[in-house]
Design an enzyme around this catalytic site. Sequence first.
Site: not given
Length: 220
Positions: A132, A166, A161-163
Site C-alpha cells: 500500500a 503513503s 488504502g494507498c493514499v
Amino acid sequence: MSDHGNTVTDADGIAADYAKAGFGGALGWGSRPALLMIDMIEAYFRPGSPFCLPDPEVVDRCATLLEAARRAGILIVHTRVEYTPGLADGGVFVRKVPALGVLEAGHPDGLGEFVEPLRPQAGEVVVVKQYASAFFGTSVAATLVANGVDSVFVAGVSTSGCVRASATDAMQHGFIPKVVADACGDRNPAVHDANLFDLDAKYADVIDLDTACARMAFTD
C-alpha cells in the site's frame, strides 16, 4: 449511543471531540515540496475492473494538480503496483486482496498502466511497489532526501488504502504530508470522507486542490 452523542453522521460533534482531546494540530508548510501521485492506473478507472471507482473525475483533478507541479518545477514521483508473474512478491497482501492478481506483470488487460492524462514525463520518478505505502520496500524516502524535499503533496487512489498508507509513512519518515482531498478517490464516499477526517486528525494536513495549486505557484 455513547454519552458523547457522537454518531457517524454527527460530524461537528466528532470534530469538536477530537479537537478537545488535542488532535488535529496543523503541520504547516515545508520549504521544498514534492508531489506523490499514487497509483493513477487503469485498474481504478476502467469499467469492469474490480477496483474501478465511481468518480472518474478524480483523473481530471489529479491532472490539474500534476500540471501545477510541472509548472512549479517540483519533484514529481508517480507510483504504480505490479507483481511478478505468479505473484510471489505479493506476499500476504494478495492473499488478503485476491483481486490484486490483475496487476500481475504481463496481464492481458493492462490494468497496471498509467491513465492517459497522468502518464509520467521524462525526468519524473516512477516507482513500482507491491504494497500500500509508496515508502514500503521502495526508494521513495531516499529519493526525497537526496532532493532536499521536506514536504509532500499526496494525491491519487485509493484514499483509504494507498493514499492513507503513503501519507502516514511520509509523516513517519519526517516529511510533512499535505493530502489533496479532492484529488483523491475511493470506492465509497463515506469511506473516503472518514479516512480524510482521520488523516487530518492524526497524520497529515488535508487541503483542497485550489490551495495545493496556489501553494505550488509560489514554490521557489
